[in-house]
Design a protein around this motif. Structure first.
Motif, mmCIF file in Angstrom:
data_model
loop_
_atom_site.group_PDB
_atom_site.id
_atom_site.type_symbol
_atom_site.label_atom_id
_atom_site.label_comp_id
_atom_site.label_asym_id
_atom_site.label_seq_id
_atom_site.Cartn_x
_atom_site.Cartn_y
_atom_site.Cartn_z
ATOM 1 N N GLY A 1 -5.966 156.175 -83.153
ATOM 2 C CA GLY A 1 -4.946 156.951 -82.472
ATOM 3 C C GLY A 1 -3.973 157.621 -83.425
ATOM 4 N N PRO A 2 -2.940 158.256 -82.874
ATOM 5 C CA PRO A 2 -1.951 158.962 -83.690
ATOM 6 C C PRO A 2 -1.276 158.083 -84.728
ATOM 7 C CG PRO A 2 -1.717 159.556 -81.373
ATOM 8 C CD PRO A 2 -2.688 158.424 -81.427
ATOM 9 N N GLU A 3 -1.248 156.772 -84.501
ATOM 10 C CA GLU A 3 -0.613 155.884 -85.485
ATOM 11 C C GLU A 3 -1.346 155.879 -86.818
ATOM 12 O OE1 GLU A 3 -3.845 153.557 -83.573
ATOM 13 O OE2 GLU A 3 -2.255 154.895 -82.826
ATOM 14 N N GLN A 4 -2.571 156.399 -86.845
ATOM 15 C CA GLN A 4 -3.343 156.460 -88.091
ATOM 16 C C GLN A 4 -3.044 157.715 -88.912
ATOM 17 O OE1 GLN A 4 -5.056 154.001 -89.227
ATOM 18 N NE2 GLN A 4 -4.894 152.750 -87.373
ATOM 19 N N VAL B 1 -11.508 164.603 -84.352
ATOM 20 C CA VAL B 1 -11.967 164.084 -85.649
ATOM 21 C C VAL B 1 -11.244 162.785 -85.965
ATOM 22 C CG1 VAL B 1 -11.965 164.488 -88.134
ATOM 23 C CG2 VAL B 1 -12.657 166.319 -86.594
ATOM 24 N N ARG B 2 -9.927 162.796 -85.780
ATOM 25 C CA ARG B 2 -9.118 161.609 -86.086
ATOM 26 C C ARG B 2 -9.499 160.414 -85.235
ATOM 27 N NH1 ARG B 2 -4.412 161.940 -82.907
ATOM 28 N NH2 ARG B 2 -5.800 160.679 -81.593
ATOM 29 N N ASP B 3 -9.837 160.628 -83.966
ATOM 30 C CA ASP B 3 -10.104 159.468 -83.100
ATOM 31 C C ASP B 3 -11.521 158.931 -83.245
ATOM 32 O OD1 ASP B 3 -11.868 160.950 -81.488
ATOM 33 O OD2 ASP B 3 -10.530 161.046 -79.767
ATOM 34 N N GLY B 4 -12.316 159.550 -84.125
ATOM 35 C CA GLY B 4 -13.646 159.041 -84.396
ATOM 36 C C GLY B 4 -14.764 159.706 -83.626
ATOM 37 N N SER B 5 -14.449 160.715 -82.810
ATOM 38 C CA SER B 5 -15.474 161.352 -81.982
ATOM 39 C C SER B 5 -16.583 162.003 -82.799
ATOM 40 C CB SER B 5 -14.832 162.404 -81.067
ATOM 41 O OG SER B 5 -13.948 161.808 -80.141
ATOM 42 N N TYR B 6 -16.272 162.407 -84.027
ATOM 43 C CA TYR B 6 -17.267 163.084 -84.860
ATOM 44 C C TYR B 6 -17.801 162.189 -85.971
ATOM 45 C CZ TYR B 6 -15.802 167.340 -82.455
ATOM 46 O OH TYR B 6 -15.522 168.287 -81.491
ATOM 47 N N GLY B 7 -17.492 160.907 -85.895
ATOM 48 C CA GLY B 7 -18.052 159.966 -86.855
ATOM 49 C C GLY B 7 -17.382 159.931 -88.205
ATOM 50 N N VAL B 8 -16.209 160.547 -88.347
ATOM 51 C CA VAL B 8 -15.482 160.512 -89.613
ATOM 52 C C VAL B 8 -14.577 159.279 -89.623
ATOM 53 C CG1 VAL B 8 -13.901 161.731 -91.144
ATOM 54 C CG2 VAL B 8 -15.515 163.033 -89.733
ATOM 55 N N GLU B 9 -14.763 158.414 -90.570
ATOM 56 C CA GLU B 9 -14.017 157.153 -90.596
ATOM 57 C C GLU B 9 -12.645 157.282 -91.260
ATOM 58 O OE1 GLU B 9 -14.868 154.377 -89.090
ATOM 59 O OE2 GLU B 9 -16.691 155.321 -88.332
ATOM 60 N N GLY B 10 -12.497 158.191 -92.221
ATOM 61 C CA GLY B 10 -11.256 158.306 -92.956
ATOM 62 C C GLY B 10 -11.218 157.343 -94.144
#
Length: 299
Positions: free
Chosen positions: A11-14, A46-55
């Motif tokens: 979420g936005p906290e990340q 992208v941030r919430d993981g919908s596209y598989g990007v972990e960060g």
């Protein structure tokens, strides 16, 4: 360098400013000093993981800026050129420098500001590609489900330019704007199917959904088989017999969009220009879904 992105999928906290190495352009890529960057719903997805990007990763899918260098195999661009385009992997634009895919980049013409150019690759590009997918003849009726958003507004303009009749669903606050752009607007919610039938008595020839879920289900039966597209809910649209939009993502498409902006035939609908320091607030506004026009970040 310092860019705005996220630490891990969630979420936005990340979200946070990150200290990252300056990017290096690979084959087929440009290194650009960013002058403006667009904010899109896809950024929070992208941030919430919908596209598989972990960060961790720097966000930002589209930019305008000045070429600093190029990777192997790039032709047609040189240091100092003013360009705009899409970032590889939907990442990296919210920073002082970014990598841009050369095959999805174009020179920014005189008369088109960096802020205008920066919002063309994703939203206006999707709108243009939708019309290419549909190939509707002049006089046909296009339904835009969610016409008041970042993709819907340029789609209305481009469709009207091709001689299409446009009917769009939108919140009442955006009806006047859609009317000025030449579309007939109807409200979401209970009874939307009947309102659309009344607004398009001759029927609907093709549609783009920008909402998904129940809003997509509500309009699907009005659209002929094979003429329904969605960028908001790809699994559902396919289950309903439609498809996702096939994106061109080419220099030619971007150059044409910039030409239309320079000629005064397309308004990119830049709503707000904010400093990069306000990236978090800008993304929150887009994620909330109540933004009119595009938000642009400037370093």
């Amino acid at each position: 360098m310092r860019g705005y992105g996220f630490l891990r999928a969630g979420g936005p906290e990340q979200q946070a400013f990150l200290e990252v190495d300056e990017p290096v352009p690979g084959p087929g890529e440009l290194l650009v000093r960013v002058r403006a960057a667009g904010v899109n719903p896809g950024d929070w997805r992208v941030r919430d993981g919908s596209y598989g990007v972990e960060g961790p990763a720097v966000l930002g899918r589209e930019v305008a800026g000045t070429v600093l260098g190029a990777g192997a195999g790039v032709t047609g661009f040189a240091p100092g050129d003013e360009v705009f385009g899409g970032c590889p992997g939907m990442l990296g634009g919210w920073a002082p420098t970014a990598v841009v895919t050369a095959s999805f980049a174009a020179h920014r013409p005189d008369g088109v500001s960096p802020e205008q150019a920066a919002v063309l690759p994703v939203a206006a590009g999707t709108a243009y590609d939708t019309l290419e997918n549909l190939q509707l003849a002049a006089g046909s009726t296009l339904l835009v489900n969610g016409a008041g958003g970042g993709v819907g507004l340029p789609l209305v303009q481009l469709a009207r330019r091709r001689g299409l009749t446009v009917v769009g669903t939108a919140s009442p606050a955006k009806h006047d704007l859609l009317a000025r752009l030449g579309a007939t607007a109807v409200a979401y919610g209970d009874g939307v199917t009947d309102r659309l039938r009344a607004a398009a008595p001759g029927g609907i020839d093709g549609a783009l959904d920008l909402v998904g879920g129940d809003a997509l289900r509500a309009v699907a039966a009005l659209v002929p088989a094979g003429r329904l597209y969605s960028v908001a809910d790809k699994p559902l649209v396919k289950a309903l017999g439609g498809d996702e939009v096939t994106r061109d993502r080419s220099t030619a498409v971007l150059a044409e969009l910039a030409r239309l902006v320079a000629a005064g035939e397309l308004d990119p609908m830049v709503g707000e220009v904010r400093p990069l320091e306000e990236a978090g607030a800008a993304l929150a506004a887009v994620e909330g879904g109540h933004v009119t026009g595009k938000i642009v970040l400037v370093p």
